[in-house]
Design a protein around this motif. Structure first.
Motif, PDB file in Angstrom:
ATOM      1  N   ILE A  70       0.843  -1.194   0.000  1.00 39.49           N
ATOM      2  CA  ILE A  70       0.000   0.000   0.000  1.00 39.49           C
ATOM      3  C   ILE A  70       0.878   1.244   0.000  1.00 39.49           C
ATOM      4  N   VAL A  71       1.575   1.473   1.089  1.00 42.40           N
ATOM      5  CA  VAL A  71       2.377   2.686   1.218  1.00 42.40           C
ATOM      6  C   VAL A  71       3.596   2.662   0.307  1.00 42.40           C
ATOM      7  N   GLY A  72       4.219   1.484   0.140  1.00 42.75           N
ATOM      8  CA  GLY A  72       5.411   1.398  -0.702  1.00 42.75           C
ATOM      9  C   GLY A  72       5.141   1.799  -2.128  1.00 42.75           C
ATOM     10  N   VAL A  73       4.006   1.398  -2.664  1.00 44.27           N
ATOM     11  CA  VAL A  73       3.641   1.777  -4.035  1.00 44.27           C
ATOM     12  C   VAL A  73       3.406   3.279  -4.118  1.00 44.27           C
ATOM     13  N   ALA A  74       2.710   3.829  -3.128  1.00 46.10           N
ATOM     14  CA  ALA A  74       2.456   5.273  -3.117  1.00 46.10           C
ATOM     15  C   ALA A  74       3.763   6.057  -3.043  1.00 46.10           C
ATOM     16  N   THR A  75       4.704   5.587  -2.220  1.00 52.31           N
ATOM     17  CA  THR A  75       5.987   6.267  -2.093  1.00 52.31           C
ATOM     18  C   THR A  75       6.787   6.179  -3.384  1.00 52.31           C
ATOM     19  N   ALA A  76       6.741   5.031  -4.064  1.00 53.10           N
ATOM     20  CA  ALA A  76       7.447   4.873  -5.335  1.00 53.10           C
ATOM     21  C   ALA A  76       6.916   5.854  -6.376  1.00 53.10           C
TER      22      ALA A  76
ATOM     23  N   LYS B 187      -4.198 -17.356  10.372  1.00 54.31           N
ATOM     24  CA  LYS B 187      -5.543 -16.824  10.557  1.00 54.31           C
ATOM     25  C   LYS B 187      -5.657 -15.379  10.076  1.00 54.31           C
ATOM     26  N   LEU B 188      -4.601 -14.601  10.229  1.00 60.62           N
ATOM     27  CA  LEU B 188      -4.660 -13.171   9.946  1.00 60.62           C
ATOM     28  C   LEU B 188      -4.508 -12.842   8.467  1.00 60.62           C
ATOM     29  N   VAL B 189      -3.532 -13.457   7.796  1.00 58.40           N
ATOM     30  CA  VAL B 189      -3.190 -13.062   6.420  1.00 58.40           C
ATOM     31  C   VAL B 189      -4.320 -13.310   5.429  1.00 58.40           C
ATOM     32  N   PRO B 190      -4.981 -14.486   5.420  1.00 56.84           N
ATOM     33  CA  PRO B 190      -6.081 -14.666   4.462  1.00 56.84           C
ATOM     34  C   PRO B 190      -7.195 -13.633   4.641  1.00 56.84           C
ATOM     35  N   VAL B 191      -7.512 -13.287   5.888  1.00 54.89           N
ATOM     36  CA  VAL B 191      -8.577 -12.306   6.155  1.00 54.89           C
ATOM     37  C   VAL B 191      -8.197 -10.941   5.608  1.00 54.89           C
ATOM     38  N   MET B 192      -6.975 -10.492   5.897  1.00 55.77           N
ATOM     39  CA  MET B 192      -6.572  -9.147   5.470  1.00 55.77           C
ATOM     40  C   MET B 192      -6.447  -9.071   3.954  1.00 55.77           C
ATOM     41  N   THR B 193      -5.984 -10.153   3.327  1.00 55.77           N
ATOM     42  CA  THR B 193      -5.827 -10.145   1.873  1.00 55.77           C
ATOM     43  C   THR B 193      -7.181 -10.077   1.178  1.00 55.77           C
ATOM     44  N   LEU B 194      -8.145 -10.879   1.649  1.00 55.22           N
ATOM     45  CA  LEU B 194      -9.486 -10.860   1.065  1.00 55.22           C
ATOM     46  C   LEU B 194     -10.161  -9.505   1.275  1.00 55.22           C
ATOM     47  N   LEU B 195      -9.984  -8.920   2.445  1.00 56.95           N
ATOM     48  CA  LEU B 195     -10.563  -7.604   2.733  1.00 56.95           C
ATOM     49  C   LEU B 195     -10.005  -6.549   1.782  1.00 56.95           C
ATOM     50  N   PHE B 196      -8.686  -6.531   1.616  1.00 57.47           N
ATOM     51  CA  PHE B 196      -8.061  -5.548   0.736  1.00 57.47           C
ATOM     52  C   PHE B 196      -8.476  -5.763  -0.722  1.00 57.47           C
ATOM     53  N   PHE B 197      -8.517  -7.019  -1.165  1.00 58.06           N
ATOM     54  CA  PHE B 197      -8.936  -7.323  -2.532  1.00 58.06           C
ATOM     55  C   PHE B 197     -10.364  -6.851  -2.778  1.00 58.06           C
ATOM     56  N   ALA B 198     -11.259  -7.142  -1.866  1.00 59.63           N
ATOM     57  CA  ALA B 198     -12.669  -6.787  -2.056  1.00 59.63           C
ATOM     58  C   ALA B 198     -12.841  -5.277  -2.196  1.00 59.63           C
ATOM     59  N   GLY B 199     -12.277  -4.522  -1.267  1.00 59.42           N
ATOM     60  CA  GLY B 199     -12.395  -3.064  -1.336  1.00 59.42           C
ATOM     61  C   GLY B 199     -11.712  -2.473  -2.554  1.00 59.42           C
TER      62      GLY B 199
ATOM     63  N   ILE C  67      -2.820  -3.352  -8.482  1.00 61.61           N
ATOM     64  CA  ILE C  67      -4.094  -2.872  -7.950  1.00 61.61           C
ATOM     65  C   ILE C  67      -3.918  -1.530  -7.246  1.00 61.61           C
ATOM     66  N   MET C  68      -2.907  -1.441  -6.364  1.00 59.69           N
ATOM     67  CA  MET C  68      -2.706  -0.202  -5.605  1.00 59.69           C
ATOM     68  C   MET C  68      -2.289   0.947  -6.516  1.00 59.69           C
ATOM     69  N   ALA C  69      -1.422   0.671  -7.476  1.00 60.89           N
ATOM     70  CA  ALA C  69      -0.964   1.720  -8.392  1.00 60.89           C
ATOM     71  C   ALA C  69      -2.120   2.269  -9.222  1.00 60.89           C
ATOM     72  N   LEU C  70      -2.968   1.390  -9.725  1.00 61.40           N
ATOM     73  CA  LEU C  70      -4.092   1.833 -10.548  1.00 61.40           C
ATOM     74  C   LEU C  70      -5.109   2.612  -9.721  1.00 61.40           C
ATOM     75  N   ILE C  71      -5.291   2.232  -8.475  1.00 62.82           N
ATOM     76  CA  ILE C  71      -6.200   2.997  -7.609  1.00 62.82           C
ATOM     77  C   ILE C  71      -5.702   4.424  -7.438  1.00 62.82           C
ATOM     78  N   ILE C  72      -4.408   4.580  -7.198  1.00 62.98           N
ATOM     79  CA  ILE C  72      -3.831   5.922  -7.010  1.00 62.98           C
ATOM     80  C   ILE C  72      -3.914   6.748  -8.294  1.00 62.98           C
ATOM     81  N   LEU C  73      -3.554   6.130  -9.419  1.00 60.51           N
ATOM     82  CA  LEU C  73      -3.471   6.886 -10.677  1.00 60.51           C
ATOM     83  C   LEU C  73      -4.828   7.147 -11.323  1.00 60.51           C
ATOM     84  N   THR C  74      -5.848   6.371 -10.967  1.00 61.87           N
ATOM     85  CA  THR C  74      -7.186   6.633 -11.507  1.00 61.87           C
ATOM     86  C   THR C  74      -8.031   7.495 -10.584  1.00 61.87           C
TER      87      THR C  74
END
Length: 441
Positions: A78-84, A206-218, A307-314
């Motif tokens: 998230i932040v790394g892409v924005a910083t790049a 337990k944590l990683v699958p939940v956070m990944t699905l949440l981020f993908f959905a949004g 995904i993150m780059a396209l969200i920022i640029l669009t």
């Protein structure tokens, strides 16, 4: 001073070395990341829930994937892409993709060696990674250098950087004091570290699958709402990657420098760090473990990065010279579609990503301490790591990322050296597996 050191170690020769090693393995395996896609994808997703017999100190495929991805994804996705994009322009995203595509084969080599060259750990489980490979090559000095850099990276790239992004996001969303967030995060991580690698694997599973699905959905919802702007954003990325557009003043050099550096931070391909986690796998097949390395870089360095780059640029909120950076830029991009819910969504995702990265990344430092002091100093390191988590929440964003870049480069140099010297071992395993002569250890 820190900025100068970071720029020095991330000079053209370091960037070229990353691309050279990834390119070398790509050529020697016939660009397996492209032409072997059904093979490595089937060997990962197709076998994700296949049960394996495990001993104490060994992790299942799902635990390995979750722990390794947790350490890799972190806030870099998230932040790394924005910083790049802020530092290198939209073209930096293109070079992040190139870095990831070549890094897939670098990661394959690392994870293959993680099993092919690991050794039993006294008391159960396995130990492995570049420090062990370098010792086996008769280069104990480089092995100790790598182990020491593991400690620095764990404190900098994980402790400071992840905590900083988490605190910034939660402050923007809910007004929570950064230091309080850092202290709370340190407490949660400290509790989770009590059980060693087994507890880390269980929590990340337990944590990683939940956070990944949440981020993908949004994220997919946001991109669907901005679907008409996606072609223009992709065109801008490619144009700016070669200095065709005048979006940024840094030109193609800045795009390559920050694209490759952030790409390495994002996927960790070439650093050798996630090989420390994979060495604890219950698998006995080195090449199968290499497939997992490829999949992790593909998911994190290409899919999530895109995904993150396209969200920022669009989104329409980014422009050259803007004061928005890091978590603030990500929040503004999501708010452009989600409205007031955008910032809380990003903050929650950042918090979950950062927690998983802190857990996985703390293991790097523990391995470094174990190698250097042979089981002594573990409690002191954990205390220092938790202190870094608390301190990172109130540190300067740019200084934190510059320190993280510096740590990454210092890790990469001995690891890339080992990967080149041990390439015959990796290629022998690869040829044996592709010839249906599975190599078991």
């Amino acid at each position: 001073m820190l900025a100068r050191l970071s720029d020095l170690v991330w000079g053209p020769w370091t960037l070229a070395l990353f691309l050279l090693v990834g390119g070398y393995y790509s050529v020697r395996t016939g660009f397996f990341q492209f032409f072997g896609l059904p093979r490595w994808l089937g060997g990962t997703l197709g076998a994700l829930f296949r049960r394996k017999k495990r001993k104490p100190g060994e992790l299942s495929p799902l635990q390995i994937l979750s722990t390794s991805l947790g350490a890799m994804i972190g806030t870099g996705s998230i932040v790394g892409v924005a910083t790049a994009i802020t530092l290198g322009g939209p073209g930096a995203v293109f070079w992040m993709w190139i870095s990831a595509l070549l890094g897939m084969m670098t990661a394959f080599a690392e994870k293959t060696l993680a099993l092919a060259r690991r050794e039993p750990r006294p008391g159960g489980g396995w130990k492995g990674g570049p420090m062990l490979w370098l010792d086996q090559l008769g280069l104990p000095g480089l092995g100790k250098c790598f182990a020491f850099c593991c400690i620095l990276t764990s404190l900098g790239m994980c402790g400071l950087a992840q905590s900083n992004s988490m605190a910034a996001g939660l402050e923007a969303a809910f007004g929570w004091p950064p230091l309080a967030v850092g202290i709370a995060a340190a407490a949660l991580v400290g509790i989770s570290l009590v059980g060693g690698v087994d507890r880390i694997g269980q929590v990340c599973e337990k944590l990683v699958p939940v956070m990944t699905l949440l981020f993908f959905a949004g994220s997919l919802y946001v991109l669907f709402c901005r679907r008409e702007q996606i072609p223009a954003a992709l065109h801008l990325i490619v144009q700016d990657a070669f200095g065709v557009s005048a979006v940024t003043g840094g030109g193609v050099g800045a795009a390559i420098r920050y694209g490759v550096a952030r790409g390495v931070f994002n996927s960790e391909a070439g650093l050798g760090t996630t090989a420390l986690i994979h060495a604890s796998s219950a698998s006995r097949d080195p090449v199968e473990e290499g497939f997992w390395g490829m999949f992790e870089v593909f998911l994190d360095g290409i899919v999530l990065c895109a995904i993150m780059a396209l969200i920022i640029l669009t989104s329409g909120v980014w422009e050259a010279g803007s004061a928005l950076d890091g978590a603030a830029l990500c929040c503004a991009a999501f708010e452009a579609v989600m409205g007031p819910a955008g910032t809380p969504f990003v903050a929650v995702c950042l918090a979950l990503f950062a927690l998983s990265a802190l857990l996985g990344g703390s293991y790097y430092g523990q391995c470094g301490v174990e190698h250097l002091w042979h089981g002594r100093g573990g409690k002191a390191y954990i205390a220092l790591f938790l202190l870094a988590v608390a301190a990172g929440s109130v540190s300067d964003l740019r200084l934190v990322w510059q320190f993280a870049d510096l740590c990454n480069a210092l890790l990469a140099l001995p690891n890339l050296t080992a990967l080149l010297l041990l390439s015959p071992v990796v290629l022998r395993c690869f040829r044996g597996r592709m010839g249906l002569d599975e190599m078991r250890i």
